[in-house]
Design an enzyme around this catalytic site. Structure first.
Site, PDB file in Angstrom:
ATOM      1  N   HIS A  37       0.790  -1.233   0.000  1.00 50.39           N
ATOM      2  CA  HIS A  37       0.000   0.000   0.000  1.00 50.39           C
ATOM      3  C   HIS A  37       0.817   1.275   0.000  1.00 50.39           C
ATOM      4  O   HIS A  37       0.251   2.361   0.009  1.00 50.39           O
ATOM      5  CB  HIS A  37      -0.926   0.039   1.214  1.00 50.39           C
ATOM      6  CG  HIS A  37      -2.159  -0.785   1.053  1.00 50.39           C
ATOM      7  ND1 HIS A  37      -3.319  -0.282   0.520  1.00 50.39           N
ATOM      8  CD2 HIS A  37      -2.402  -2.079   1.319  1.00 50.39           C
ATOM      9  CE1 HIS A  37      -4.228  -1.235   0.482  1.00 50.39           C
ATOM     10  NE2 HIS A  37      -3.697  -2.343   0.967  1.00 50.39           N
ATOM     11  N   LYS A  58      -8.978  13.746   3.789  1.00 52.31           N
ATOM     12  CA  LYS A  58      -8.064  12.600   3.858  1.00 52.31           C
ATOM     13  C   LYS A  58      -7.257  12.747   5.131  1.00 52.31           C
ATOM     14  O   LYS A  58      -7.283  13.805   5.766  1.00 52.31           O
ATOM     15  CB  LYS A  58      -7.147  12.566   2.637  1.00 52.31           C
ATOM     16  CG  LYS A  58      -6.506  13.926   2.324  1.00 52.31           C
ATOM     17  CD  LYS A  58      -5.752  13.946   1.007  1.00 52.31           C
ATOM     18  CE  LYS A  58      -6.652  14.005  -0.205  1.00 52.31           C
ATOM     19  NZ  LYS A  58      -6.634  12.791  -1.020  1.00 52.31           N
ATOM     20  N   ARG A  59      -6.517  11.707   5.509  1.00 51.31           N
ATOM     21  CA  ARG A  59      -5.680  11.855   6.678  1.00 51.31           C
ATOM     22  C   ARG A  59      -4.714  13.028   6.512  1.00 51.31           C
ATOM     23  O   ARG A  59      -4.293  13.341   5.399  1.00 51.31           O
ATOM     24  CB  ARG A  59      -4.890  10.565   6.927  1.00 51.31           C
ATOM     25  CG  ARG A  59      -5.713   9.502   7.594  1.00 51.31           C
ATOM     26  CD  ARG A  59      -6.270   9.953   8.918  1.00 51.31           C
ATOM     27  NE  ARG A  59      -5.240   9.926   9.924  1.00 51.31           N
ATOM     28  CZ  ARG A  59      -5.121   9.004  10.858  1.00 51.31           C
ATOM     29  NH1 ARG A  59      -6.008   8.026  10.956  1.00 51.31           N
ATOM     30  NH2 ARG A  59      -4.142   9.047  11.744  1.00 51.31           N
ATOM     31  N   LYS A  90     -14.219   8.656  -5.306  1.00 49.12           N
ATOM     32  CA  LYS A  90     -15.545   8.961  -4.743  1.00 49.12           C
ATOM     33  C   LYS A  90     -16.005  10.334  -5.211  1.00 49.12           C
ATOM     34  O   LYS A  90     -17.175  10.534  -5.590  1.00 49.12           O
ATOM     35  CB  LYS A  90     -15.490   8.966  -3.206  1.00 49.12           C
ATOM     36  CG  LYS A  90     -15.070   7.672  -2.563  1.00 49.12           C
ATOM     37  CD  LYS A  90     -14.723   7.909  -1.071  1.00 49.12           C
ATOM     38  CE  LYS A  90     -13.941   6.763  -0.488  1.00 49.12           C
ATOM     39  NZ  LYS A  90     -13.299   7.110   0.809  1.00 49.12           N
ATOM     40  N   LYS A 104       0.624  14.384   1.659  1.00 50.65           N
ATOM     41  CA  LYS A 104      -0.642  14.708   0.994  1.00 50.65           C
ATOM     42  C   LYS A 104      -0.763  16.221   0.727  1.00 50.65           C
ATOM     43  O   LYS A 104      -1.627  16.662  -0.008  1.00 50.65           O
ATOM     44  CB  LYS A 104      -1.821  14.213   1.826  1.00 50.65           C
ATOM     45  CG  LYS A 104      -1.938  12.683   1.874  1.00 50.65           C
ATOM     46  CD  LYS A 104      -3.085  12.255   2.770  1.00 50.65           C
ATOM     47  CE  LYS A 104      -3.196  10.750   2.931  1.00 50.65           C
ATOM     48  NZ  LYS A 104      -3.942  10.082   1.839  1.00 50.65           N
ATOM     49  N   THR A 149      -8.375   6.948  -2.904  1.00 53.56           N
ATOM     50  CA  THR A 149      -9.724   6.512  -3.275  1.00 53.56           C
ATOM     51  C   THR A 149     -10.734   7.641  -3.124  1.00 53.56           C
ATOM     52  O   THR A 149     -11.796   7.594  -3.736  1.00 53.56           O
ATOM     53  CB  THR A 149     -10.192   5.299  -2.437  1.00 53.56           C
ATOM     54  OG1 THR A 149      -9.924   5.565  -1.053  1.00 53.56           O
ATOM     55  CG2 THR A 149      -9.490   4.031  -2.871  1.00 53.56           C
TER      56      THR A 149
HETATM   57  C1  LIG Z   1     -12.057   7.185   1.176  1.00 51.64           C
HETATM   58  C2  LIG Z   1     -11.652   7.536   2.535  1.00 51.64           C
HETATM   59  C3  LIG Z   1     -10.312   7.759   2.836  1.00 51.64           C
HETATM   60  C4  LIG Z   1      -9.219   7.702   1.790  1.00 51.64           C
HETATM   61  O1  LIG Z   1      -9.007   8.992   1.286  1.00 51.64           O
HETATM   62  P1  LIG Z   1      -7.706   9.353   0.406  1.00 51.64           P
HETATM   63  O2  LIG Z   1      -7.954  10.732  -0.047  1.00 51.64           O
HETATM   64  O3  LIG Z   1      -7.703   8.379  -0.722  1.00 51.64           O
HETATM   65  O4  LIG Z   1      -6.550   9.215   1.296  1.00 51.64           O
HETATM   66  C5  LIG Z   1      -9.970   8.102   4.125  1.00 51.64           C
HETATM   67  N1  LIG Z   1     -10.908   8.223   5.081  1.00 51.64           N
HETATM   68  C6  LIG Z   1     -12.211   8.018   4.834  1.00 51.64           C
HETATM   69  C7  LIG Z   1     -13.205   8.185   5.926  1.00 51.64           C
HETATM   70  C8  LIG Z   1     -12.635   7.670   3.554  1.00 51.64           C
HETATM   71  O5  LIG Z   1     -13.928   7.456   3.319  1.00 51.64           O
END
Ligand SMILES: *Cc1c(COP(=O)(O)O)cnc(C)c1O
Length: 803
Positions: free
Chosen positions: A347, A533-534, A645, A539, A641
């Protein structure tokens, strides 16, 4: 089995009365939720039991997906949708005069994961069940999930997530399926009837009790299982657990999820959690397999085990241990089976995320497992040395310099290693895992991540779903590739207008939340610019923050100039020990404080940092997003991801060519995405040449000088410490993630965003184009490829052909 509204009402009222002795009018929202959950569970129970019996009777090959994290989100609506009774139940509830929404909201959001990795595991569970693939999840039932985040004076404060406080209606405790897991002590080999068997001394035994949750397939009457393990004191072993400290040690084991994302925390308790999951899970698999009465040497024909990152990589030595120590197979037999059974997903390429456990720790905690790892390593070296020579062979050693390299073990002990986006897999092959790629070229493959449109489109965005249904019918729900039919509507003004209306209503809904929770007024006509995101330096939320400061300064210099209003929306938790990430949170909150209260700014610029980002908030924010910020330094984000979305919900992406952004670009075309920044190749060139100089960039860019100076000159309130640290990280310590290098292009691409938004038709044409191209990012496709190419498992649904 079709459910009628009337029938539901009667059943439901009876369930509420039976559980609580209350009428539906008297019951609280939580009681109403719990009763509805119980009703749904019994509704699915028939399919759950039948699925299990069928799998067993047909002796189908099954997948076991091991993950230290699952992030399922609330399950009530998702289960109703998948059972095909969402509309009937909602209607019944509303007929009674109850508020369906408040019942839904009474559910806790189980945060048994940190971010993308755990969410991926849950999207996969949904897709596996929906595609009719026999497979279950294996994880840990943490007593406390990821901390809840509060802001106090703009600083992150962590509050324990006591999600089981009121019980969990979805789980079923299976005490009769419990197994013992052994820790510590000493082990030596003794001869018994001509075989070497391990003799253990002074070990502690912990009872692993499974809790099962139904994973309901999408309208296919198939229900798989998610099995989460909980640590308990073995009842027969009260002698060893008479002391309070011994009891506490057991209770601690599955007490809390480690709150680190893309970061390796080498604590002993985490190692214990990992072994606990692997040992309990593998024991349970072998026990099930033995019921089938087949020879153990054939186990790979019935079992596939997938390791989600290296966290469950101890599955490999544990599998060997059980086959040789307890089932009397030879090493060679066990090893051959192991490689056929196991597969591994990488990952991340970030060094700080690589799990490397000290030898001493493994020896002390799991001595027999350490012996087996040593033997795997010894045989590996012995076999590869003559073929590849010393340098390459030792680069691939599992044990080196006092540590066990878990990624190396995961690769050597399995038949498949996959990255999670094309670019990521290429980097694994050519850079990070190059020696392994030379040794095992056919083991490497790519499986680009995906998302389930059921949760992220159908449930999160009901209005958009309805619009899509009106345009192209409903077949896309079972066949997401049909979303491409929407391409035929990009020149229909009426459709674009309808899309705009849907987006506006979703923005208003989010604006109401922001008003209520944060008392900030945001204008739904502004661009909603989203980065969720985190919080992680790679990032680059900081790049986003610098852009906001730049806009703020422009407004201050020229208060009367026309400017496209924008609302910057952030959601992000930082690991509690990750100081720099927490300083960035404080910075963004301080910027929000400044701009949201400046009368010169007004509606032109607002900053909203929502507290406690998680799946439930994502479901509210994503449908309301106009712009999706995917701005990691190229090469660092394995896939992402949230990019998928947001795209599926019609946001336009501002992106570096990183992770799956590259594939999004390939589908939508350069004209329908805002690209900027270094490529991963350029980043690697900088590494090789060592020529990056952030100070040089800083000193030669007047805008950057102005923007960065606000960090240290008092312009932004209350960030004396944070501002200085962040300024220094960028200017003095050479800007690890090349924020300054990408800054100017980022600013200029953001100007293009503003311009495009002036032409609503042009904007929504691109928005619709993005939705129409989001089908390939369905986790259903990802899972079909895993099942066909890695697991070799067929769907139980005749209409689904995987290859
Ligand atoms: C989809 C999702 C992530 C992943 O987000 P990235 O921008 O791809 O790091 C993290 N936390 C939650 C709650 C999510 O639904």
């Amino acid at each position: 089995m079709t459910l009628q509204v009337e029938e539901f009402r009667k059943d439901y009222e009876r369930v509420v009365k039976g559980m609580y002795g209350l009428s539906v009018e008297e019951a609280s929202p939580f009681q109403l939720y719990n009763a509805l959950g119980a009703y749904v569970k019994s509704f699915a129970g028939e399919h759950w039991s039948r699925t299990k019996t069928e799998y067993e009777k047909k002796q189908v090959k099954q997948l076991y997906y091991f993950s230290m994290e699952f992030l399922p989100g609330r399950m009530l609506k998702s289960n109703l949708l998948n059972l095909g009774i969402l509309d009937v139940v909602r209607e019944g509830i509303e007929d009674i005069g109850l508020d369906f929404h408040s019942i839904v909201q009474a559910e806790e959001d189980p945060a048994l994961g940190n971010g993308g990795l755990g969410r991926l595991a849950s999207c996969f569970m949904d897709s596996i069940a929906s595609l009719g693939i026999p497979g279950s999840g294996s994880g840990i039932r943490y007593r406390y999930g990821l901390f809840q985040q509060r802001f106090i004076d703009g600083h992150q404060v962590e509050v324990p997530d006591n999600w089981l406080r009121n019980g969990n209606v979805w789980e079923v405790r299976k005490e009769n399926k419990a197994v013992n897991v052994r820790f510590g002590g000493q082990v030596y080999m003794a001869e018994q009837k001509g075989r070497l068997i391990p003799v253990y001394e002074n070990t502690r035994t912990i009872l692993a009790v499974p809790y099962d949750t139904a994973m309901i397939g999408y309208q296919n009457e198939l229900v798989n299982n998610l099995r989460l393990w909980s640590a308990e004191i073995p009842p027969e072993d009260y002698v060893h657990y008479s002391s309070i400290s011994a009891q506490q040690e057991v209770n601690q084991l599955t007490e809390v999820l480690y709150p680190d994302d893309s970061n390796y925390e080498g604590r002993i308790l985490r190692l214990r959690q990992e072994y606990f999951l692997c040992s309990a899970g593998i024991q349970s698999i072998v026990r099930y397999y033995k019921k089938l009465q087949l020879p153990l040497t054939m186990i790979a024909e019935k079992v596939a085990i997938h390791i989600n990152d290296t966290h469950p990589a101890l599955c490999i030595p544990e599998f060997i241990r059980i086959l040789i120590d307890e089932e009397q197979l030879t090493w060679e037999q066990a090893w051959e089976s192991c490689k056929k059974v196991m597969s591994y997903t990488n990952h991340t390429i970030m060094q700080e995320a690589m799990e490397k456990w000290p030898i001493e720790m493994l020896k002390a905690e799991v001595p027999r497992i350490y012996q087996i790892i040593e033997e795997i390593n010894r045989r590996h070296i012995e076999k590869k040395l003559p073929l590849y020579g010393e340098e390459l062979t030792y680069q691939t050693a599992i044990i080196r310099e006092g540590v066990v390299n878990m990624a190396h073990m995961a690769i050597i002990g399995s038949h498949s290693v996959n990255g999670v986006a094309q670019l990521h897999t290429t980097i694994l092959k050519n850079e990070v895992l190059k020696p392994f790629y030379e040794m095992y070229p056919t083991r490497f493959n790519n499986k680009t991540n995906g998302i389930t449109q059921r949760r992220w489109l159908q449930l999160a965005n009901e209005e958009l779903t309805q619009l899509i249904d009106e345009k192209i019918g409903t077949a896309w729900k079972k066949k997401p590739s049909e979303l491409t039919i929407l391409k035929g509507f990009v020149n229909e003004d009426e459709t674009l207008k309808q899309l705009e209306d849907v987006k506006l209503r979703n923005k208003k809904r989010f604006a109401r939340y922001v008003k209520e929770k944060m008392d900030i007024t945001i204008d739904p006509n502004a661009i909603f610019d989203v980065q969720i995101k985190r919080l992680h330096a790679y990032k680059r939320q900081l790049l986003n923050a610098l852009h906001i400061i730049s806009r703020y300064l422009e407004i201050k210099e020229n208060p009367n100039a026309a400017i496209q209003p924008r609302v910057f929306i952030f959601g992000a938790k930082a690991a509690p020990s990750y100081l720099y990430a927490k300083q960035i949170i404080k910075l963004i909150n301080a910027i929000a404080e400044l701009v949201n209260n400046d009368p010169d700014v007004g509606d032109k610029l607002k900053v909203v940092f929502v507290e406690n980002y998680g799946v439930t908030l994502a479901e509210l924010i994503i449908p309301a997003a106009d712009v999706s910020e995917q701005i990691s330094l190229a090469s660092k984000e394995a896939s992402g991801t949230s990019n998928m979305k947001l795209m599926a919900n019609g946001a336009l992406t501002v992106a570096t060519l990183d992770g799956a952004n590259v594939e999004i670009r390939n589908y939508v075309g350069e004209e329908n995405i805002f690209l900027f920044g270094l490529t991963s190749q350029e980043v690697y060139e900088y590494y090789e040449n060592g020529t990056y100089s952030s100070r040089q960039i800083f000193e030669s860019n007047p805008r950057l000088i102005k923007v960065l100076n606000t960090l240290i000159d008092g312009t932004i309130p209350d960030i004396q410490e944070e501002g200085r640290v962040i300024f220094d990280s960028l200017v003095q310590y050479n800007d690890e993630y090349f924020v300054l290098k990408d800054f100017e292009e980022y600013i200029s691409v953001q100007r293009e965003v503003d311009e495009l938004y002036q032409d609503k038709q042009a904007w929504y044409r691109k928005s619709l184009w993005n939705i129409a191209n989001s089908g390939p990012f369905s986790a259903d496709f990802t899972i079909m490829r895993y099942a066909d190419e890695i697991w070799k498992i067929d769907s139980q649904m005749p209409e689904i052909e995987l290859s």
